[in-house]
Design a protein around this motif. Structure first.
Motif, mmCIF file in Angstrom:
data_model
loop_
_atom_site.group_PDB
_atom_site.id
_atom_site.type_symbol
_atom_site.label_atom_id
_atom_site.label_comp_id
_atom_site.label_asym_id
_atom_site.label_seq_id
_atom_site.Cartn_x
_atom_site.Cartn_y
_atom_site.Cartn_z
ATOM 1 N N SER A 297 0.806 -1.064 0.071
ATOM 2 C CA SER A 297 0.079 0.142 -0.114
ATOM 3 C C SER A 297 0.880 1.358 -0.151
ATOM 4 O O SER A 297 0.738 2.120 -0.921
ATOM 5 C CB SER A 297 -0.938 -0.034 1.279
ATOM 6 O OG SER A 297 -2.045 1.128 1.672
ATOM 7 N N PRO A 298 1.912 1.371 1.021
ATOM 8 C CA PRO A 298 2.826 2.511 0.854
ATOM 9 C C PRO A 298 3.645 2.697 -0.477
ATOM 10 O O PRO A 298 3.733 3.668 -1.009
ATOM 11 C CB PRO A 298 3.545 2.614 2.075
ATOM 12 C CG PRO A 298 3.613 1.273 2.435
ATOM 13 C CD PRO A 298 2.266 0.715 1.982
ATOM 14 N N GLN A 299 3.978 1.402 -1.070
ATOM 15 C CA GLN A 299 4.637 1.470 -2.195
ATOM 16 C C GLN A 299 3.668 1.770 -3.271
ATOM 17 O O GLN A 299 4.106 2.631 -4.239
ATOM 18 C CB GLN A 299 5.280 0.057 -2.539
ATOM 19 C CG GLN A 299 5.985 -0.139 -3.722
ATOM 20 C CD GLN A 299 7.184 0.646 -3.524
ATOM 21 O OE1 GLN A 299 8.061 0.456 -3.203
ATOM 22 N NE2 GLN A 299 7.430 1.633 -4.479
ATOM 23 N N LEU A 300 2.402 1.556 -3.343
ATOM 24 C CA LEU A 300 1.535 2.164 -4.334
ATOM 25 C C LEU A 300 1.668 3.676 -4.509
ATOM 26 O O LEU A 300 1.916 4.051 -5.509
ATOM 27 C CB LEU A 300 0.181 1.491 -4.112
ATOM 28 C CG LEU A 300 -0.932 2.067 -4.799
ATOM 29 C CD1 LEU A 300 -0.829 1.649 -6.265
ATOM 30 C CD2 LEU A 300 -2.104 1.419 -4.499
ATOM 31 N N TYR A 301 1.555 4.274 -3.289
ATOM 32 C CA TYR A 301 1.037 5.510 -3.203
ATOM 33 C C TYR A 301 2.456 6.404 -3.363
ATOM 34 O O TYR A 301 2.702 7.437 -3.916
ATOM 35 C CB TYR A 301 0.485 6.085 -2.014
ATOM 36 C CG TYR A 301 -0.962 5.650 -1.997
ATOM 37 C CD1 TYR A 301 -1.868 6.503 -2.594
ATOM 38 C CD2 TYR A 301 -1.372 4.677 -1.195
ATOM 39 C CE1 TYR A 301 -3.058 6.064 -2.502
ATOM 40 C CE2 TYR A 301 -2.680 4.242 -1.131
ATOM 41 C CZ TYR A 301 -3.663 5.299 -2.010
ATOM 42 O OH TYR A 301 -4.919 4.828 -1.948
ATOM 43 N N ILE A 302 3.476 5.662 -3.298
ATOM 44 C CA ILE A 302 5.004 6.155 -3.622
ATOM 45 C C ILE A 302 4.797 6.437 -4.958
ATOM 46 O O ILE A 302 5.642 7.344 -5.630
ATOM 47 C CB ILE A 302 6.014 4.942 -2.849
ATOM 48 C CG1 ILE A 302 6.243 5.672 -1.293
ATOM 49 C CG2 ILE A 302 7.283 5.739 -3.324
ATOM 50 C CD1 ILE A 302 6.896 4.647 -0.662
ATOM 51 N N ASP A 303 4.557 5.350 -5.675
ATOM 52 C CA ASP A 303 4.942 5.366 -7.142
ATOM 53 C C ASP A 303 3.762 6.047 -7.757
ATOM 54 O O ASP A 303 4.047 6.770 -9.014
ATOM 55 C CB ASP A 303 4.783 3.897 -7.691
ATOM 56 C CG ASP A 303 6.064 3.106 -7.258
ATOM 57 O OD1 ASP A 303 7.138 3.729 -6.895
ATOM 58 O OD2 ASP A 303 5.910 1.881 -7.411
ATOM 59 N N LYS A 304 2.707 6.386 -7.329
ATOM 60 C CA LYS A 304 1.599 7.218 -7.917
ATOM 61 C C LYS A 304 2.081 8.729 -7.684
ATOM 62 O O LYS A 304 1.758 9.502 -8.566
ATOM 63 C CB LYS A 304 0.237 6.835 -7.146
ATOM 64 C CG LYS A 304 -0.375 5.675 -7.888
ATOM 65 C CD LYS A 304 -1.918 5.907 -7.448
ATOM 66 C CE LYS A 304 -2.589 4.665 -8.286
ATOM 67 N NZ LYS A 304 -3.899 4.601 -8.117
ATOM 68 N N LEU A 305 2.484 8.914 -6.539
ATOM 69 C CA LEU A 305 3.088 10.291 -5.970
ATOM 70 C C LEU A 305 4.150 10.715 -7.039
ATOM 71 O O LEU A 305 4.225 11.690 -7.470
ATOM 72 C CB LEU A 305 3.419 10.665 -4.868
ATOM 73 C CG LEU A 305 2.228 10.741 -3.838
ATOM 74 C CD1 LEU A 305 2.551 10.712 -2.443
ATOM 75 C CD2 LEU A 305 1.338 12.030 -3.874
ATOM 76 N N SER A 306 5.129 9.768 -7.278
ATOM 77 C CA SER A 306 6.139 9.885 -8.196
ATOM 78 C C SER A 306 5.743 10.039 -9.493
ATOM 79 O O SER A 306 6.405 10.684 -10.321
ATOM 80 C CB SER A 306 7.155 8.817 -8.085
ATOM 81 O OG SER A 306 7.705 8.568 -6.926
ATOM 82 N N GLN A 307 4.675 9.286 -9.815
ATOM 83 C CA GLN A 307 4.360 9.619 -11.312
ATOM 84 C C GLN A 307 3.563 11.025 -11.485
ATOM 85 O O GLN A 307 3.944 11.393 -12.585
ATOM 86 C CB GLN A 307 3.050 8.531 -11.449
ATOM 87 C CG GLN A 307 2.406 8.602 -12.959
ATOM 88 C CD GLN A 307 1.159 7.731 -12.932
ATOM 89 O OE1 GLN A 307 0.254 7.800 -12.018
ATOM 90 N NE2 GLN A 307 0.937 6.953 -13.918
ATOM 91 N N ALA A 363 2.720 17.865 -1.485
ATOM 92 C CA ALA A 363 2.742 16.666 -2.153
ATOM 93 C C ALA A 363 4.321 15.956 -2.066
ATOM 94 O O ALA A 363 4.506 14.767 -1.719
ATOM 95 C CB ALA A 363 2.730 16.768 -3.550
ATOM 96 N N LEU A 364 5.365 16.637 -1.829
ATOM 97 C CA LEU A 364 6.663 16.461 -1.630
ATOM 98 C C LEU A 364 6.649 15.758 -0.192
ATOM 99 O O LEU A 364 7.370 14.705 -0.125
ATOM 100 C CB LEU A 364 7.958 17.310 -2.045
ATOM 101 C CG LEU A 364 7.810 17.715 -3.263
ATOM 102 C CD1 LEU A 364 9.047 18.970 -3.388
ATOM 103 C CD2 LEU A 364 8.143 16.790 -4.313
ATOM 104 N N ASN A 365 6.142 16.479 0.697
ATOM 105 C CA ASN A 365 6.184 16.009 2.141
ATOM 106 C C ASN A 365 5.453 14.658 2.382
ATOM 107 O O ASN A 365 5.891 13.980 2.887
ATOM 108 C CB ASN A 365 5.514 16.934 3.065
ATOM 109 C CG ASN A 365 6.189 18.262 3.037
ATOM 110 O OD1 ASN A 365 7.612 18.195 2.814
ATOM 111 N ND2 ASN A 365 5.730 19.496 3.218
#
Length: 617
Positions: A297-307, A363-365
């Protein structure tokens, strides 16, 4: 279809196979969700989770957007795997009775040799990856009659959870009424090994779940071979394990059909030869869940925010313009950066660049918060990988933080050690059952040398006990009493990491500098060692105790010689032979020096080994 009746004593035939196949299909349906979870987690592990994200966001027009795959999740798993390999297990067999000490010592030496022969380190490595990813790993401890040039030997193998099937709703695998292990094998190889299968292959009992491969895997010419283990209760209340191998409706082997050869069942220990190593247990199932389940779950949102951030950076790097209709500017000339001049006949203010707003600090935070969340939930903080923060620079302080931060790894490794202990018990039972002939083993000692040992199961098999009184064995219905040696297995790590070796070497040199190996300080050293805890502590205590005993013997001998020397003058006056006088000081000094030299030999040896190891690192 009803459950297979464990009390059924008929030989395994076509009807029993039909019941077994139906039970297997029911078991497979019960673990369908678990199989789907394993296939999904494999995609997360291989950084192909955008295939799953795209499936969830289908129809939203995201196909052209960037799809970053940061490896925070993979890095956490790799760090945990390194912890497990640094603490590779090593068995130590202990006896429960004094008469079994020799066999326990021999088993402690030959078990690592047996595991090395069957490639256990590779098996442990694969099981560690599987456990971290999916929360459970399976290893089978079998007797392989083809090993050791036909003599047979213990064979420990890694097993894929997709090929194991057990009774739904249990929490202990040994409590399952049946255990199935399936394998896909080529039809031509099966027909060559079992000629009775000619023309009878083609129908499958079940469809085995397959991973998503990068290569094209053809399973059309394969058949499912089923290894069926089941337990029965005898009239005396003993649990007997039977084994049947079949393909479709053809029996390839059944131990129940050969009662003369297998009177005690297929394996005499009566346990399923499969051991599960669970990471995070769940109720109602013998399996658990792993780190991917809590980190995806955190990996999913890390990649979506990185997107979103990457998409914004790409938009900012590529300037776009708003151009008013009829502005009088040639689009071709304006977009051609190789032309130094662009002609126009209208108003140049009609061209306005599109302003792209940068991603806000919020968003960066949030991105950094999600990264920290993944680190915290997986206990993979920076200090666990050798990094430091907050001004911590001292090596000892960093090491202390690493040791404190690795408690979750120690807990995980402790569970693997418990599983390894059960594997050792199964291996000992197979040795007890099948080691009928003497076998030779080369056992490596602690100091680097090796010795040869010949061993069989003659001393650890059931031994008849003498009757309590004469004539007891002639009573009707009497069963002779037997004694079977029982052993305990204690697992210790091999301490492979360079840091562990360095710490051990520093400890040895520190003990030497503090005088722990001096004969006159033996009592104080033993008291201090009682309050300490480190690997090899008992060996150091035994060496100091031996040195203390030797020192006391030398002191007593010195005193006796001194008394004998003091009586030499009186003996000469009575006319008896006079014993040559020996100076007390020189005799005492020589004895003391000899004791000190003997006592410090072990300490100097440890210090010398430590210095060599330190130079190597």
């Amino acid at each position: 279809m009803n459950e297979i009746n464990p009390l059924q004593t008929l030989p395994v035939g076509e009807k029993r196979l039909e019941e077994a196949a139906e039970t297997l299909r029911r078991y497979k349906a019960g673990k369908a969700a678990f199989e789907n979870r394993i296939l999904e987690e494999e995609r997360w592990y291989r950084l192909r989770h955008w295939e799953l994200i795209r499936g969830a966001d289908a129809g939203r027009g995201d196909e052209a957007r960037p799809e970053p795959t940061s490896a925070w999740l993979f890095n956490s798993i790799a760090n945990k795997h390194a912890d497990m390999m640094d603490n590779y297990p090593e068995p130590n067999v202990l006896p429960r009775e004094e008469r079994d000490e020799a066999d326990a010592e021999t088993l402690s030496g030959i078990l690592p040799v047996i595991f090395q022969r069957c490639g256990y380190e590779q098996t442990y490595d694969r099981a560690a990856w599987y456990k971290l990813k999916h929360g459970v790993a399976a290893k089978g401890v079998f007797w392989n009659p083809e090993l050791e040039q036909g003599m047979g030997d213990v064979d420990v193998r890694f097993m894929d959870m997709l090929n194991l099937f057990w009774e739904p709703g249990i929490t202990d695998l040994q409590a399952s009424r049946n255990l199935f292990v399936v394998e896909l094998r080529d039809n031509d190889l099966l027909e060559r090994e079992y000629p009775q299968l000619q023309g009878r292959l083609g129908s499958r009992v079940i469809d085995v779940k397959q991973y998503i491969y990068d290569d094209a895997v053809d399973v059309s010419g394969k058949s499912v071979v089923v290894d069926w283990y089941y337990k029965q209760r005898t009239a005396t209340g003993r649990t007997v394990l039977h084994y049947c191998k079949f393909v479709g409706d053809q029996v390839l082997f059944a131990s129940e059909n050969e009662p003369e050869r297998y009177p005690m069942g297929f394996y005499a220990h009566g346990r399923y030869p499969v051991e599960l190593d669970v990471l995070f247990p769940e109720e109602g199932t013998p399996v658990g869940f792993g780190y991917i389940a809590i980190m995806k779950s955190p990996q999913l949102y890390i990649d979506k925010l990185s997107q979103v951030i990457l998409e914004n950076a790409m938009m900012s790097a590529r300037v776009r313009y708003l151009v008013k209709e009829g502005a009088g500017i040639s689009d071709e000339e304006f977009l051609d950066w190789s032309r130094p001049l662009v002609k126009y006949n209208g108003d140049p203010n009609n061209i306005v660049p599109v302003q792209v707003q940068p991603v806000g600090g919020n968003a960066l935070n949030i991105l950094q918060m999600k990264i920290n969340e993944l680190k915290e939930t997986s206990s993979n903080r920076d200090v666990s990988q050798g990094s430091s923060s907050g001004g911590v620079t001292a090596a000892a302080a960093i090491a202390a933080l690493q040791e404190a931060g690795n408690k979750t790894s120690r807990d995980m490794i402790g569970a693997s050690y418990r599983s390894f202990t059960q594997e050792c018990y199964l291996a000992i039972e197979l040795i007890r059952q099948f080691y009928d002939e003497l076998r030779c083993f080369r056992i490596t000692g602690d100091t680097g040398g090796y010795r040869y040992v010949r061993y069989s199961n003659g001393a650890i098999r059931g031994q008849l006990l003498p009757p309590a009184w004469p004539g007891q064995e002639r009573e009707p219905g009497y069963l002779p009493a037997t004694r079977v040696p029982v052993f305990d297995v204690v697992v210790k790590p091999q301490k492979r990491s360079s840091y562990s070796k360095m710490a051990q070497n520093e400890l040895a040199k520190e003990l030497y500098r503090l005088g722990f190996f001096r004969a006159e300080l033996a009592d104080q050293s033993l008291v201090a060692l009682e309050l300490m805890d480190f690997d090899g502590q008992e060996k150091v205590k035994r060496s100091i105790q031996r040195g203390k005993t030797l020192y006391e013997q030398v002191e007593r001998l010195t005193a006796a010689l001194s008394r004998l020397t003091g009586g030499g003058a009186l003996a000469s006056e009575t006319g008896k032979p006079r014993v040559p006088a020996v100076p007390k000081k020189s005799m005492g000094s020589a004895a003391t020096d000899a004791a000190k030299a003997t006592m410090t030999a072990y300490g100097e040896k440890l210090a010398k080994r430590a210095r060599v190891d330190m130079d190597a690192h």
